[in-house]
Each structure stands twice: as C-alpha cells, then as structure tokens.
Design a protein around this motif. Structure first.
Motif, PDB file in Angstrom:
ATOM      1  N   ARG A 251      -0.159   4.259  -5.772  1.00 60.52           N
ATOM      2  CA  ARG A 251      -0.058   3.987  -4.032  1.00 60.52           C
ATOM      3  C   ARG A 251       0.739   5.097  -3.556  1.00 60.52           C
ATOM      4  O   ARG A 251       0.503   5.525  -2.379  1.00 60.52           O
ATOM      5  CB  ARG A 251       0.327   2.702  -3.934  1.00 60.52           C
TER       6      ARG A 251
ATOM      7  N   GLY B  24       3.252   1.637  -1.694  1.00 59.56           N
ATOM      8  CA  GLY B  24       3.964   1.751  -3.135  1.00 59.56           C
ATOM      9  C   GLY B  24       5.227   1.073  -3.065  1.00 59.56           C
ATOM     10  O   GLY B  24       5.950   1.610  -4.278  1.00 59.56           O
TER      11      GLY B  24
ATOM     12  N   VAL C 288       2.099   1.152  -8.634  1.00 57.45           N
ATOM     13  CA  VAL C 288       2.943   1.638  -7.690  1.00 57.45           C
ATOM     14  C   VAL C 288       2.785   3.258  -7.689  1.00 57.45           C
ATOM     15  O   VAL C 288       3.158   3.769  -6.620  1.00 57.45           O
ATOM     16  CB  VAL C 288       4.283   1.137  -8.228  1.00 57.45           C
TER      17      VAL C 288
ATOM     18  N   GLY D  42       0.592  -1.261  -0.104  1.00 54.80           N
ATOM     19  CA  GLY D  42      -0.002   0.239   0.138  1.00 54.80           C
ATOM     20  C   GLY D  42       1.055   1.087   0.062  1.00 54.80           C
ATOM     21  O   GLY D  42       0.413   2.406  -0.363  1.00 54.80           O
TER      22      GLY D  42
ATOM     23  N   ASN E 180      -6.783   2.527  -4.256  1.00 58.00           N
ATOM     24  CA  ASN E 180      -5.409   2.716  -4.492  1.00 58.00           C
ATOM     25  C   ASN E 180      -4.754   1.347  -5.328  1.00 58.00           C
ATOM     26  O   ASN E 180      -3.619   0.910  -5.143  1.00 58.00           O
ATOM     27  CB  ASN E 180      -4.482   2.815  -3.298  1.00 58.00           C
TER      28      ASN E 180
ATOM     29  N   LYS F  24     -10.041  -0.553  -1.255  1.00 53.16           N
ATOM     30  CA  LYS F  24      -8.653  -1.019  -2.083  1.00 53.16           C
ATOM     31  C   LYS F  24      -8.809  -0.921  -3.613  1.00 53.16           C
ATOM     32  O   LYS F  24      -7.629  -0.978  -4.153  1.00 53.16           O
ATOM     33  CB  LYS F  24      -8.552  -2.358  -1.358  1.00 53.16           C
TER      34      LYS F  24
ATOM     35  N   LEU G  64      -5.088  -1.784  -4.938  1.00 56.55           N
ATOM     36  CA  LEU G  64      -4.756  -3.033  -4.351  1.00 56.55           C
ATOM     37  C   LEU G  64      -5.678  -4.000  -5.066  1.00 56.55           C
ATOM     38  O   LEU G  64      -5.261  -5.329  -5.040  1.00 56.55           O
ATOM     39  CB  LEU G  64      -4.968  -3.050  -2.775  1.00 56.55           C
TER      40      LEU G  64
END
Ligand SMILES: Nc1ncnc2c1ncn2[C@@H]1O[C@H](COP(=O)(O)OP(=O)(O)OP(=O)(O)O)[C@@H](O)[C@H]1O
Ligand SMILES: [Mg+2]
Lengths: 205, 255
Positions: B78, A116, B75, A114, B52, B49, B54
C-alpha cells in the motif's frame, strides 16, 4: 458540621486524601490496561467483542461479592479494592473506547489503511484522535464509578471516604455520614469539572 | 515490463453466493492510464482494492512489476501505491499539509523534505499553498478536498495510482478541469493509473485504454477508438449507444 471540621480537620482530610490516592492509582491503571486491550482488539477485532462481553458480566457482579472473592488472594485492604475498581472500569472504558473507534467514518478508515498505515497506526493516528468524545465519556463514567464504589471499599479496610460513612453508620453519627456524602459527591463533581475543561480545550484546539 | 498483471483472479465475499469478480485476466503496461467503466455493483471497486491488498483474491495471481503481491506485506504494497477514494477520505483532524504528508511521515522523511514536497504537490493539483496548507478539510469545498486527496495519493510519487471515482461528487466544470490536470500529471509522471468511473465520457476522454466490466467480468478492454468503432458484445454496444443518444440529445437542443 462546620464545627466538626474545625475540630477534627485531619479526620476529614486523611480519608479524602486516601480516596484521591485510590482514585488516581485506579484510573491510571485502568487507562493503561484499557489501552493495551484496545491495541489487542485493533489487531484481532474478535478479542474486543470477547473482552466487552466478559467485562459486562463481571460488571454485573456486586462489588461486595467481588471483594469477598478476592480477599483470599490479595487480602484485606487497598490492593483488593483497587483490583476490583480497575476491573469494573474496564467495562466502562472499553465499551466507550471501542464504540468510539468503530464510529470513525469508514471512508476515513479505508483511506488510512490504503495509505499503508499498520493497524496500530490507524488506531493511534486516526481512531484515537477522532474518538476523543467517547474517550472522555468513558473516563468520566470511570471517575464517578470509582469514587462511588470506592466508598464501599472501606468495608474491607481500604480506607478512604467510605470509612467516614461506615464509622458514621456504626456510631449513628449523622455529621460523619453527611461529610462522607458531601466529600465524595464533591470529589466526583470537581474531577468531572476538570475533565470537562480539558475536553473543551481539546475540542477548541 | 508490465506494471499490473491479473491471471484468473476471482473474488467472492463471505456470505454471498456469487463472485464479485469472476476469473479476470489482463495486462497493463507501465505508464498506461486505464479507465474502468461499468454499472453499479459490477465489481470495479473490488477489482481495484485487490491491487493494493485491501482485499485478497480467492483465486488467481496479481503481479505488480514482476512481483506476486501475495508474497509482500500488505502495508508495504500500500505504501508503494497511491489510492484515491470516492469521498476523498481526508483525515478531518489533520491540516491539509498533514493530510498530504501522511505517507512521507509514515516513511519518516525529514521535515524540510516533507514541506517542500507538500508545496510542490499543492501547486501540481492547483491549490495555493499559503492559502490552504493550515486549513482543515471541512474548511474546503468538495472539489478542493478531492484535489487534496489526489495530492496525498501522489505524495511519494508511486508508480501505480488507484483512483475510485475520484471526481464523482464534483460539478461538471470543476470535473473537466480536474480531468485535464490528471492528464497533465499523468504525462509528467508516467505513472500507471487505474481510474474507475461511472461516466462514459470521462472514461473515453481519459483512458489510453478502457476496461468495460459487467457482472464481475471484463467484456471489453481496448482503446477508446476501437471500442467505439467495434463495440462487440451487447453490453458494450448499449453503453456506447447510450452515450451517442445523449450527444444527439444535446445537438438537437442546440440546433
Ligand atoms: N464487503 C462486501 N461484502 C459483501 N459483498 C460485497 C462487499 N463489497 C462489495 N460487495 C458486492 O460485490 C459486488 C461488487 O461490488 P463493487 O463495490 O466492486 O461494485 P462497483 O462496481 O464498485 O459498484 P459502484 O459503481 O456502485 O461503486 C456487489 O454486488 C456488492 O454488493
Ligand atoms: Mg465502487
């Protein structure tokens, strides 16, 4: 026995040094290759399962048979021995490493993802440091296995402590057999001891 | 500009025969603090989720500040979004300072800037820097760990914060303090916050708007006042009713 050592120190020292060389080269190669496999498995988890399955099958093949298979390719001698030992170690290392990585708390993994981190960053910054126990266990098993199976490698002219054992068996020289046994067991115990000290230090700090 | 826009977003997990989130659409403006309320398993975490990445939705579009996140590397998405999870998820092998500096480190800020930011953040969430920065997570209480989790998520001052029951495991008094601090932080930073909670009091106290979910759908998305005045559907009605019953229970005890 002591007499034998006093008379022919080189006859013990040379195989011991050969054995240590074989151990060090095998371990370094095994760890580097296992690390690469771990990274690939981190990127594509499915491959990790396939690798473990594959190496578990290879691991169940007796070492003499594997030596025999490889001799036409890599010839008699140390190279063949090291290749076989490295392949065996992949099972011990990967199984322990990947189990360790999978055991890291899922909340921690999710938090890492989360924030990143890339998959490789999650592996190197989170999973590896949190799986030191499993990593050391894998390495200790690999050390013992390499020293043990390494003695059999003398049968294909790879040298090492196995040559003492095989010579002793051929000439029915009990002293040689005993020295071969004591030295290989002693080597395993010493290296394991060193790893244990490193492990304790790591956990303490 | 809208900070978050969902358009007909659905998510079904593999090997299940129902949608965890069912064709959800909503818009959230920049600077809103939205609380998401609903019973266990109604899809709150799943919805969060997806913001972001996930999880990725099976259908529909999620747009953050005009950008469809399907086209952005997860990435990268996030690193722009702060994320606080229920059990704090601190990294047990890192000090509090290293935990808080996770994202600045990933973004390769220089050390001085990292340290300065960490100091400010710890002050912001009410933790003494000198006392705590060298400690490890297990040397902190649950509430202190939550504060660290919050500081870590705030580190690069993300425009969007996702918080999944961040105060779930904290006693009532500390919880009230943290709620007040979150309100203060929200006022100071003008972040857009999505805040999941089970606690109806928390949801109504914190939210500019409250999103009430049931079985993967949004049944109500409105200001606390409007929801209380006109609950509308049966599920929202029962929620509001349960809160009022509780209040009555306390009042009767006191009188
Ligand atoms: N990884 C998963 N695989 C399969 N099903 C899942 C997964 N995650 C969640 N679900 C299912 O999706 C539904 C919604 O789950 P979700 O975690 O979003 O609920 P929630 O509202 O956050 O609940 P809680 O308040 O208990 O945290 C549930 O029925 C759950 O069982
Ligand atoms: Mg949840």
């Amino acid at each position: 026995m002591i007499e034998y050592m006093a008379k022919h120190p080189d006859k013990l020292l040379t195989p011991l040094i050969e054995h240590i060389e074989m151990l060090v080269i095998t371990l370094l190669l095994s760890i580097v290759i296992a690390a690469i496999f771990c990274m690939i498995s981190a990127l594509v988890p499915f491959i990790g399962n396939v690798l473990i399955h594959f190496f578990s099958i290879v691991y169940s093949i007796p070492s003499l048979a594997l030596f025999a298979v490889l001799i036409p390719v890599t010839g008699l001698g140390r190279t063949t021995a090291i290749v076989v030992l490295v392949v065996y170690n992949q099972y011990l290392l990967l199984r322990n490493f990947l189990a360790g990585f999978a055991n890291v708390n899922s909340n921690v993994l999710e938090a890492a993802k989360g924030t990143g981190m890339t998959k490789i960053q999650v592996l190197t910054k989170i999973q590896v440091p949190l799986s030191k126990g499993a990593i050391f266990t894998g390495m200790q098993l690999a050390v013992v296995s390499t020293i043990g199976i390494g003695t059999i490698a003398a049968s294909i002219n790879a040298g090492g402590l196995g040559s003492l054992l095989f010579d002793g068996l051929r000439t029915l020289n009990t002293v040689k057999i005993l020295w071969g046994t004591v030295l290989s067991a002693g080597l395993a115990i010493v290296v394991n001891g060193v790893l244990n000290v490193v492990k304790k230090k790591q956990e303490g700090g | 500009m809208n900070a978050i826009t969902f358009t007909n977003v659905s998510k079904q997990f593999p090997k299940t025969n129902y949608k965890a989130v069912k064709s959800v659409s909503f818009e959230i403006e920049e600077g809103e603090l939205v609380t998401i309320l609903g019973s266990s398993g109604c899809g709150k975490t799943t919805l969060l989720k997806m913001v972001n990445r996930l999880y990725d939705p099976d259908e529909g579009d999620i747009v953050l500040f005009g950008e469809n996140i399907r086209d952005v590397d997860p990435v990268v998405v996030r690193r722009r979004i702060g994320y606080v999870i229920q059990q704090s998820g601190l990294f047990p092998h890192m000090t509090i300072e290293d935990n808080i500096s996770t994202v600045p480190k990933l973004l390769k800020w220089d050390r001085k800037k990292q340290q300065e930011r960490c100091r400010n953040l710890m002050e912001l969430v009410g933790l003494d820097y000198e006392k705590f920065h060298k400690r490890y997570p297990h040397e902190l209480s649950g509430g202190q760990q939550q504060r660290v989790g919050l500081a870590r998520a705030l580190a690069v001052n993300p425009k969007i914060m996702l918080m999944d029951e961040p105060f779930g495991a904290i006693d009532a008094i500390n919880r009230l303090n943290l709620q007040d601090e979150l309100k203060k932080i929200h006022r100071e930073t003008n972040q857009t916050i999505l805040f999941v909670t089970h606690d109806i009091n928390e949801a109504f106290k914190l939210g500019n708007r409250v999103m009430i979910m049931n079985e993967g759908k949004i049944c109500r998305f409105d200001t606390p006042q409007n929801v209380i005045r006109q609950p509308g559907d049966a599920f929202t009605q029962s929620l509001v009713q349960s809160a009022m019953d509780q209040e009555k229970f306390w009042r009767e005890y006191r009188d």
